[in-house]
Design a protein around this motif. Structure first.
Motif, PDB file in Angstrom:
ATOM      1  N   ARG A   1     -79.786 -31.610  35.715  1.00 12.18           N
ATOM      2  CA  ARG A   1     -81.060 -31.259  36.356  1.00 12.18           C
ATOM      3  C   ARG A   1     -80.848 -30.757  37.777  1.00 12.18           C
ATOM      4  O   ARG A   1     -81.467 -29.790  38.209  1.00 12.18           O
ATOM      5  CB  ARG A   1     -81.985 -32.480  36.388  1.00 12.18           C
ATOM      6  N   LEU A   2     -79.977 -31.431  38.517  1.00 11.15           N
ATOM      7  CA  LEU A   2     -79.721 -31.032  39.895  1.00 11.15           C
ATOM      8  C   LEU A   2     -79.028 -29.672  39.954  1.00 11.15           C
ATOM      9  O   LEU A   2     -79.366 -28.822  40.787  1.00 11.15           O
ATOM     10  CB  LEU A   2     -78.859 -32.093  40.593  1.00 11.15           C
TER      11      LEU A   2
ATOM     12  N   GLU B   1     -72.914 -33.278  41.400  1.00 16.77           N
ATOM     13  CA  GLU B   1     -72.290 -34.531  40.979  1.00 16.77           C
ATOM     14  C   GLU B   1     -72.331 -35.572  42.085  1.00 16.77           C
ATOM     15  O   GLU B   1     -72.642 -36.739  41.847  1.00 16.77           O
ATOM     16  CB  GLU B   1     -70.854 -34.277  40.517  1.00 16.77           C
ATOM     17  N   ASP B   2     -72.019 -35.154  43.316  1.00 16.86           N
ATOM     18  CA  ASP B   2     -72.077 -36.090  44.439  1.00 16.86           C
ATOM     19  C   ASP B   2     -73.506 -36.569  44.678  1.00 16.86           C
ATOM     20  O   ASP B   2     -73.737 -37.757  44.947  1.00 16.86           O
ATOM     21  CB  ASP B   2     -71.541 -35.427  45.713  1.00 16.86           C
ATOM     22  N   GLU B   3     -74.454 -35.656  44.578  1.00 16.20           N
ATOM     23  CA  GLU B   3     -75.847 -36.036  44.794  1.00 16.20           C
ATOM     24  C   GLU B   3     -76.319 -37.004  43.710  1.00 16.20           C
ATOM     25  O   GLU B   3     -77.073 -37.941  43.987  1.00 16.20           O
ATOM     26  CB  GLU B   3     -76.740 -34.798  44.824  1.00 16.20           C
ATOM     27  N   ALA B   4     -75.887 -36.774  42.482  1.00 15.09           N
ATOM     28  CA  ALA B   4     -76.261 -37.675  41.394  1.00 15.09           C
ATOM     29  C   ALA B   4     -75.751 -39.090  41.670  1.00 15.09           C
ATOM     30  O   ALA B   4     -76.469 -40.076  41.459  1.00 15.09           O
ATOM     31  CB  ALA B   4     -75.728 -37.159  40.066  1.00 15.09           C
ATOM     32  N   ASP B   5     -74.521 -39.203  42.157  1.00 18.58           N
ATOM     33  CA  ASP B   5     -73.964 -40.513  42.489  1.00 18.58           C
ATOM     34  C   ASP B   5     -74.824 -41.214  43.539  1.00 18.58           C
ATOM     35  O   ASP B   5     -75.128 -42.406  43.420  1.00 18.58           O
ATOM     36  CB  ASP B   5     -72.537 -40.363  43.029  1.00 18.58           C
ATOM     37  N   LEU B   6     -75.226 -40.466  44.566  1.00 18.76           N
ATOM     38  CA  LEU B   6     -75.998 -41.054  45.655  1.00 18.76           C
ATOM     39  C   LEU B   6     -77.399 -41.456  45.206  1.00 18.76           C
ATOM     40  O   LEU B   6     -77.909 -42.516  45.595  1.00 18.76           O
ATOM     41  CB  LEU B   6     -76.077 -40.062  46.822  1.00 18.76           C
ATOM     42  N   LEU B   7     -78.033 -40.618  44.396  1.00 18.07           N
ATOM     43  CA  LEU B   7     -79.376 -40.938  43.919  1.00 18.07           C
ATOM     44  C   LEU B   7     -79.357 -42.149  42.985  1.00 18.07           C
ATOM     45  O   LEU B   7     -80.246 -43.012  43.053  1.00 18.07           O
ATOM     46  CB  LEU B   7     -79.988 -39.733  43.216  1.00 18.07           C
TER      47      LEU B   7
END
Length: 261
Positions: free
Chosen positions: A15-16, A25-31
């Motif tokens: 989605r991102l 991928e990094d944003e998914a980890d943080l969210l």
């Protein structure tokens, strides 16, 4: 076999990425780390896909290895500003009197508090939301935060006695603000972005006033665009300061320093 976490992570990355997030991928980890439950994750995801800055969703940004609280509407610290911190720390002697103008969240002030041992440390911003955010970040660091325009709110006793003035002032030309990424131009305060017709309106004022607030031998350190360096150095020279230029290719950053003789 895919686990529920890996499935959720993969779906979130998809989605991102579809929304144009470069570091999906990094944003998914943080969210995923920020969400306590599926409903919160869904809300954060929808807001991120709609273009809200990741830092506002998390409530913090990383800057110079530090976690800085960032409130909605407050300028998000950029990685390139690490050059300003590096230059300031390299030029400043022991126990300096330090002021961070246009401080935003106070990220630069916090970084300098960890790099220096100031005898006086202060920050200032004209935006009340930024001032409130900076006060939270600087709580416990023996720093004062003032609300007002550049040097105006500072105690008069420091005029002519400052060893270091740093300013990540707005330097985007007015016509170019509309060309900035939506995350910045739609969500950050315009006063933190718009630097006037050529981007140097605020920085010229900083230089002119710094000549009166700096102690002899003190330094002003600011961030600017590479195409603005010649005009900015000329303005600082006209103010009675001696300018020099720092550039970091890896950070894609330019800092201009100016010393009061």
């Amino acid at each position: 076999m895919a686990t529920p976490f890996s499935t959720a992570h993969s779906a979130l990355v998809g989605r991102l990425r579809a929304a144009g997030c470069v570091y999906a991928e990094d944003e998914a980890d943080l969210l995923l780390a920020a969400a306590d439950d599926p409903a919160t994750l869904a809300d954060l995801t929808e807001r991120r896909v709609a273009g809200e800055p990741l830092e506002y969703l998390l409530g913090w940004a990383e800057f110079c290895g530090l976690r800085i609280a960032v409130d909605a509407g407050v300028f998000v610290p950029r990685g390139r500003t690490a050059l300003l911190v590096e230059a300031a720390a390299a030029l400043t002697g022991p126990a300096p009197a330090v002021v961070d103008l246009c401080c935003g969240s106070g990220a630069t002030t916090v970084a300098l508090a960890h790099r220096l041992t100031p005898r006086w440390l202060a920050a200032a911003d004209i935006d009340p939301a930024a001032v409130a955010c900076a006060r939270r970040n600087l709580a416990g660091l023996a720093a004062e935060v003032f609300e007002g325009d550049l040097f105006a709110p500072l105690p008069g006793q420091w005029r002519g006695r400052l060893d270091l003035v740093v300013a990540n002032a707005p330097y985007v030309p007015t016509d170019a603000v509309a060309l900035m990424p939506p995350e910045a131009r739609l969500h950050e305060a315009p006063v933190a972005l718009d630097g006037g017709p050529d981007g140097l309106s605020v920085l010229r004022r900083v230089g002119a006033d710094a000549a009166r607030w700096l102690a002899p031998g003190g330094h002003l350190v600011v961030e600017a665009g590479t195409t603005q360096v010649e005009a900015l150095c000329a303005a600082f020279d006209a103010a009675g300061l001696v300018p020099s230029v720092w550039h970091d290719e890896d950070l894609d950053a330019t800092a201009v320093t100016a010393q009061r003789p």
